[in-house]
Motif scaffolding. Structure first.
Motif, PDB file in Angstrom:
ATOM      1  N   PRO A  64       0.819  -1.215   0.000  1.00  0.00           N
ATOM      2  CA  PRO A  64       0.000   0.000   0.000  1.00  0.00           C
ATOM      3  C   PRO A  64       0.854   1.267   0.000  1.00  0.00           C
ATOM      4  N   ALA A  65       0.215   2.385  -0.357  1.00  0.00           N
ATOM      5  CA  ALA A  65       0.868   3.684  -0.348  1.00  0.00           C
ATOM      6  C   ALA A  65      -0.198   4.758  -0.195  1.00  0.00           C
ATOM      7  N   VAL A  66       0.229   5.936   0.196  1.00  0.00           N
ATOM      8  CA  VAL A  66      -0.642   7.109   0.218  1.00  0.00           C
ATOM      9  C   VAL A  66      -0.212   8.005  -0.936  1.00  0.00           C
ATOM     10  N   ILE A  67      -1.117   8.217  -1.883  1.00  0.00           N
ATOM     11  CA  ILE A  67      -0.834   9.014  -3.070  1.00  0.00           C
ATOM     12  C   ILE A  67      -1.364  10.420  -2.836  1.00  0.00           C
ATOM     13  N   VAL A  68      -0.501  11.402  -3.003  1.00  0.00           N
ATOM     14  CA  VAL A  68      -0.845  12.798  -2.726  1.00  0.00           C
ATOM     15  C   VAL A  68      -0.783  13.581  -4.032  1.00  0.00           C
ATOM     16  N   ALA A  69      -1.897  14.217  -4.418  1.00  0.00           N
ATOM     17  CA  ALA A  69      -1.952  14.952  -5.678  1.00  0.00           C
ATOM     18  C   ALA A  69      -2.391  16.385  -5.449  1.00  0.00           C
ATOM     19  N   ASN A  70      -1.998  17.285  -6.371  1.00  0.00           N
ATOM     20  CA  ASN A  70      -2.502  18.664  -6.308  1.00  0.00           C
ATOM     21  C   ASN A  70      -3.918  18.713  -6.871  1.00  0.00           C
ATOM     22  N   HIS A  71      -4.691  19.679  -6.391  1.00  0.00           N
ATOM     23  CA  HIS A  71      -6.129  19.741  -6.686  1.00  0.00           C
ATOM     24  C   HIS A  71      -6.432  21.072  -7.360  1.00  0.00           C
ATOM     25  N   LEU A  72      -6.837  21.033  -8.645  1.00  0.00           N
ATOM     26  CA  LEU A  72      -7.035  22.261  -9.395  1.00  0.00           C
ATOM     27  C   LEU A  72      -8.492  22.643  -9.606  1.00  0.00           C
TER      28      LEU A  72
END
Length: 245
Positions: A67-75
């Motif tokens: 598993p992983a925590v995926i962090v993305a920018n939010h536009l």
């Protein structure tokens, strides 16, 4: 004229994709791969309708073991289509509890196994975070988070909220930053080719041996790397400027 036609087609597509997604989720409710399949169902036709070309560099994302925590920018609300094409297998997202009541989409979001968080209720949010940590530790799943917590509308990467990093440290799983160029600044939906959107996954940030005392440094490091990446992607994706006479 072209943008009006695109919006009409996008509305029709959204309804059809929602009906197909709902059928999928009813047949296999809470399956951990529902989110990926539904995201692609929304994203791939929508990008064609919008006339958008995407440049993808996702090697770091798809090469990371779960598993992983995926962090993305939010536009913007279009992020469903922009990021939907790159959601990895067995990945769910973290969203507001109010999403559950949106017609069609909200029911799909819930049945797809995504995590609904009541941010106005501290006790409920804390219980949800504990459940997510246990899920990351015990199941072969990852979670996708828009860590700014709100849409930036092209104003640049905002401060990152601590929830995603707290989950990652508590579960001992890596944080994988995923960045998109600030397409809201550059695209023009009245052109046949609306623009180019660049997406890139950065190398994972390990949380092995970290405690919550290390969280501020981890957040600062993630923010700095994402900001630098977004700036580079903007330069690559923005249209060339006309030469001055």
């Amino acid at each position: 004229m072209l943008i009006t036609l695109r919006m009409l087609l996008l509305c029709v597509h959204f309804v059809l994709a929602s009906l197909l997604g709902l059928l999928l989720c009813i047949c296999r409710p809470f399956n951990p791969d529902n989110t990926r399949l539904c995201a692609k169902l929304y994203a791939l036709p929508a990008l064609k309708i919008l006339g958008v070309r995407t440049v993808l560099d996702m090697q770091s994302l798809h090469g990371v073991p779960r598993p992983a925590v995926i962090v993305a920018n939010h536009l913007s609300n279009y992020d469903l289509f922009v990021f939907g094409q790159v959601v990895p297998p067995r990945t769910v997202s973290l969203g507001k509890k109010s999403l559950k009541w949106l017609p069609l989409f909200g029911q799909i979001y819930w049945l797809a196994g995504n995590v609904l968080l009541d941010r106005g209720n501290a006790a409920s949010a804390k219980r949800a975070m504990t459940t997510i940590t246990q899920t990351l530790q015990e199941r072969d799943m990852s979670i996708w988070v828009f860590a700014e917590g709100t849409r930036s509308h092209g104003r640049g990467l905002g401060p990152l909220k601590k929830g995603a990093f707290q989950m990652a440290i508590n579960a001992g799983v890596p944080v994988v930053p995923v960045c998109a160029s600030q397409y809201i600044r550059h695209w023009n939906l009245n052109r046949w080719h609306s623009g180019t959107i660049a997406l890139k996954a950065l190398p994972p940030l390990s949380t092995t041996g970290l405690t919550l005392d290390d969280m501020p440094e981890l957040m600062d490091r993630c923010h700095a790397q994402m900001k630098a990446c977004i700036d580079q992607l903007d330069q690559a994706a923005s249209p060339p400027q006309p030469a001055h006479a």
